[in-house]
Motif scaffolding. Structure first.
Motif, mmCIF file in Angstrom:
data_model
loop_
_atom_site.group_PDB
_atom_site.id
_atom_site.type_symbol
_atom_site.label_atom_id
_atom_site.label_comp_id
_atom_site.label_asym_id
_atom_site.label_seq_id
_atom_site.Cartn_x
_atom_site.Cartn_y
_atom_site.Cartn_z
ATOM 1 N N GLN A 1 1.029 8.594 -14.086
ATOM 2 C CA GLN A 1 0.509 9.854 -12.735
ATOM 3 C C GLN A 1 0.782 8.727 -11.612
ATOM 4 N N PRO A 2 1.991 9.308 -10.768
ATOM 5 C CA PRO A 2 1.872 8.731 -9.339
ATOM 6 C C PRO A 2 0.764 8.000 -7.970
ATOM 7 N N HIS A 3 0.979 7.729 -7.566
ATOM 8 C CA HIS A 3 -0.108 7.544 -6.392
ATOM 9 C C HIS A 3 1.128 6.666 -5.077
ATOM 10 N N VAL A 4 -0.313 7.079 -3.475
ATOM 11 C CA VAL A 4 0.743 6.560 -2.836
ATOM 12 C C VAL A 4 -0.036 5.034 -2.255
ATOM 13 N N GLY A 5 0.261 4.182 -1.847
ATOM 14 C CA GLY A 5 -1.216 3.610 -1.047
ATOM 15 C C GLY A 5 -0.297 2.890 -0.071
ATOM 16 N N CYS A 6 -0.751 1.591 0.817
ATOM 17 C CA CYS A 6 -0.251 0.554 1.388
ATOM 18 C C CYS A 6 0.364 -0.549 0.289
ATOM 19 N N ASP A 7 1.100 -1.922 0.782
ATOM 20 C CA ASP A 7 0.888 -3.046 0.649
ATOM 21 C C ASP A 7 -0.018 -4.292 0.791
ATOM 22 N N LYS A 8 -0.914 -4.553 -0.113
ATOM 23 C CA LYS A 8 -1.899 -5.773 0.003
ATOM 24 C C LYS A 8 -2.990 -6.103 1.344
ATOM 25 N N TYR A 9 -2.246 -4.986 2.624
ATOM 26 C CA TYR A 9 -3.390 -4.914 3.950
ATOM 27 C C TYR A 9 -2.814 -3.879 5.095
ATOM 28 N N LEU B 1 -12.051 3.093 7.900
ATOM 29 C CA LEU B 1 -11.311 2.341 7.277
ATOM 30 C C LEU B 1 -10.603 3.534 7.854
ATOM 31 N N VAL B 2 -8.966 3.381 7.873
ATOM 32 C CA VAL B 2 -7.951 4.271 7.118
ATOM 33 C C VAL B 2 -7.256 5.090 6.022
ATOM 34 N N MET B 3 -7.478 5.787 5.629
ATOM 35 C CA MET B 3 -7.130 6.673 4.363
ATOM 36 C C MET B 3 -5.314 7.337 4.075
ATOM 37 N N PRO B 4 -4.863 7.365 4.028
ATOM 38 C CA PRO B 4 -4.467 6.786 2.294
ATOM 39 C C PRO B 4 -4.190 5.036 3.034
ATOM 40 N N THR B 5 -4.319 4.402 1.757
ATOM 41 C CA THR B 5 -4.187 3.050 2.684
ATOM 42 C C THR B 5 -4.185 1.928 0.937
ATOM 43 N N LEU B 6 -5.425 1.241 1.168
ATOM 44 C CA LEU B 6 -5.324 0.946 -0.804
ATOM 45 C C LEU B 6 -6.638 1.111 -1.439
#
Length: 664
Positions: free
Chosen positions: A151-159, A172-177
């Protein structure tokens, strides 16, 4: 409420990423990727990726006080619940907050026609690309892949970062962590993992239900022939049926056929979980013949459907269990089934919360690389829900029980805090929110633990690791329900006659979810009681490497109810079933019956339960046997008084009814 996020933000200011024009601060970060996700490729900069910015709400620092005023039995305002309009007005973000975030976006080159504010003014939606999101947030976006399902998922790296003068106005901001990722259908899941090696060889892998990899799911035991069903209370240590629960907790069987007009009880299920009508009738015929033909009131949220494409225990076990026992024990109250999500996208807790509170809705429309499934679903897949997103469409029931959850560590603190605040708002409106505490003792989903050095999750193989509490059970504004079992060889009628506790902490097939939050501070209503546990030195030899031993965080569960050897009709057969998935709806039925009596007497529903529970623990029968092991340890033990295994103990229905009927 926000102690953890404020401290984290302050600690991170020193690591600010800045430019001469716009100094930035790290807004959220994570130390590791939750197992079993793996980082794969960078996302193409041209990829469309709408951002959702959760705005800081007003008066959230007063949430606990507001809720205490209407739920503490000592308060003159006990039971004087708020209207939904008052809740929305009290917590709506300030005009200054909205404008500061808008000004930042427009100054960064985002045109006004790509910025929209939701109806509740809680979220700003930005039509953006990956390139633009990375520039706005000073981060990088990747595709992550789930090792087992593909399953794929999109997110940012570390911070990710925000301008220092904007950060205090954003939750918070989405999509992020966050790794609350969508899941595939079972057919897709099995196809993807057919050539993969299971993480725990030799053990059947539990399937994900709904959205994300949930913590709580009933465990299947032996199949029983109809003739093998016990009808003797002396056998409740082997088979739990409704009569056993009535005897355990002194729940009267109602002779009435009507309930208070304004009473309600809701069970939440996430597609593809579904019940079979014939299973309900099979169960009712044996244990409550007057209910044969009865069905829950069906509320379809974001395309929720009673699917019958996949029919087996893993798809029907949860819903059949919840509804069979909720309907029998809360009779004559009709049960509302909130069925959430279509068969393609599934759903998350936020989808359900959107549907019962319009002010919580993130935005209408859109289907892209998002944290929570977005509706209408424009994927074009068969079964996709293309109707309008449900936003404030349904009334919340007076009692809502949910038998699903996530590992607290899989989500960020701001995400959990924002959702927890919504449960507080529901409590202000007179709604009781119940969540199962989990089935793996002090360990997390499927027995996962955290490596105390790297912060990474791993599947427990007997190696010692840090404990993993579950969310939303750790939210201080919900009631976390743990699990007990009848002590083997115990006749519950004889035990009750002698005044002894016939139950212990559940240690058959499952262990009651237990421990202390790493996110939420200890609530006032719990402080004195939990301090008593700490004062006795009952934390054993465990250190901060195993769990949060600061003595200042939320403990769970709050109370417990039986969770072992349930007889459940599933796909035409009787099975023994285990889990806090059973404990929560059973306890919810008891609260519903108390609400019914109060509403008939012209009193308010109970709403948020915990302050009154801890103020009057005599309503519960203490549990002093059993434990909640995990992560290579014996975990915690059930002891005299509150403990992080069974909470305050098991309910005494007559004592609860008498107490609550004595309150205004």
């Amino acid at each position: 409420m926000r102690v953890s996020s404020f401290l984290a933000l302050a600690a991170l200011v020193a690591s600010a990423v800045s430019s001469p024009a716009t100094p930035y601060v790290v807004h959220e970060k994570r130390t590791s990727i939750p197992t079993p996700w793996q980082k794969r490729d960078r996302l193409s900069g041209e990829t469309k990726m709408p951002l959702r910015i959760g705005l800081r709400q007003r008066n959230m620092e007063h949430t606990a006080r507001f809720l205490k005023e209407v739920s503490d039995p000592k308060s003159p305002n006990y039971g004087k619940h708020w209207s939904q309009e008052k809740v929305a007005e009290t917590f709506a973000p300030s005009d200054d907050t909205i404008q500061r975030v808008r000004n930042w976006l427009t100054a960064s080159g985002v045109e006004e026609d790509r910025i929209s504010l939701t109806k509740g003014k809680n979220w700003i939606h930005v039509k953006s690309t990956v390139d633009e999101a990375e520039r706005l947030l000073k981060t990088q976006y990747y595709i992550y892949e789930h090792d087992e399902s593909g399953q794929p998922h999109v997110g940012c790296d570390k911070y990710y970062s925000l301008p220092y003068d904007v950060s205090p106005h954003v939750d918070l901001v989405m999509p992020t962590l966050h790794f609350d990722a969508k899941v595939m259908s079972r057919e897709q899941y099995l196809t993807k993992r057919s050539d993969r090696i299971p993480i725990t060889p030799g053990k059947p892998k539990e399937k994900s239900i709904g959205k994300g990899y949930h913590r709580v799911s009933p465990k299947q035991g032996a199949t029983l022939a109809s003739g093998a069903l016990a009808d003797d209370l002396a056998l409740c240590d082997q088979q739990i049926v409704p009569a056993c629960l009535r005897s355990l907790y002194n729940i009267p069987e109602s002779n009435s056929t009507t309930s208070a007009a304004n009473n309600s009880y809701g069970i939440v299920e996430y597609t593809p979980q579904a019940y079979l009508p014939e299973d309900l009738d099979m169960f009712f015929a044996n244990f409550s013949p007057k209910l044969v033909g009865a069905r829950p009131t069906f509320q379809s949220i974001d395309g929720g459907v009673l699917q019958t494409d996949q029919v087996d225990f893993s798809y029907m076990g949860e819903s059949d269990l919840d509804l069979e026992y909720a309907m029998v024990l809360s009779y004559p109250q009709n049960v509302t089934l909130y069925q959430v999500g279509d068969t393609v996208n599934g759903a998350s807790f936020n989808n359900f919360l959107d549907a019962i509170d319009g002010s919580y809705c993130e935005y209408e429309g859109g289907d892209d690389l998002q944290q929570d499934p977005q509706y209408p679903d424009t994927s074009g897949a068969e079964g996709a829900y293309t109707g309008p997103k449900d936003c404030g469409t349904f009334e919340p029931a007076k009692v809502i029980s949910t038998s699903y959850g996530y590992d607290e560590v899989a989500l960020t603190a701001p995400y959990e805090e924002r959702q927890c605040e919504e449960y507080a708002k529901l409590g202000l409106q007179g709604v009781s929110i119940l969540y199962s505490s989990g089935d793996y003792g002090v360990a997390g989903n499927y027995g996962q633990c955290v490596d105390s050095d790297s912060g990474s999750l791993f599947y427990n193989d007997g190696t010692s690791g840090s404990f993993v509490p579950g969310f939303p059970a750790t939210c201080p504004f919900v009631t976390a329900v743990g699990a007990t079992q009848v002590i083997p060889g115990t006749n519950i009628a004889e035990a009750r006659a002698s005044g002894t506790q016939p139950e212990k902490a559940c240690e058959t097939r499952i262990y009651s979810g237990a421990g202390f939050s790493n996110v939420f501070p200890m609530p006032d209503y719990q402080a004195e009681t939990v301090k008593g546990w700490w004062d006795k030195g009952l934390a054993g030899t465990y250190t901060e490497k195993q769990f949060n031993n600061s003595q200042s965080t939320r403990g769970l569960p709050d109370i417990s109810a039986n969770g072992a050897n349930y007889v459940v009709a599933v796909v035409g057969e009787y099975n023994l079933v285990y889990g806090t998935s059973a404990s929560s709806p059973v306890f919810g039925a008891m609260i519903t019956k108390i609400n019914d009596a109060r509403l008939e007497a012209g009193k308010a529903s109970l709403g948020f339960l915990n302050p009154s529970f801890y103020a009057n623990p005599a309503m519960f029968r203490d549990v002093v046997e059993g434990s909640a092991p995990g992560c290579g340890t014996d975990g915690f033990a059930a002891v005299e008084g509150w403990d992080p295994v069974t909470g305050l103990g098991t309910p005494e229905f007559p004592a609860m009814l008498e107490y609550y009927m004595g309150l205004d």
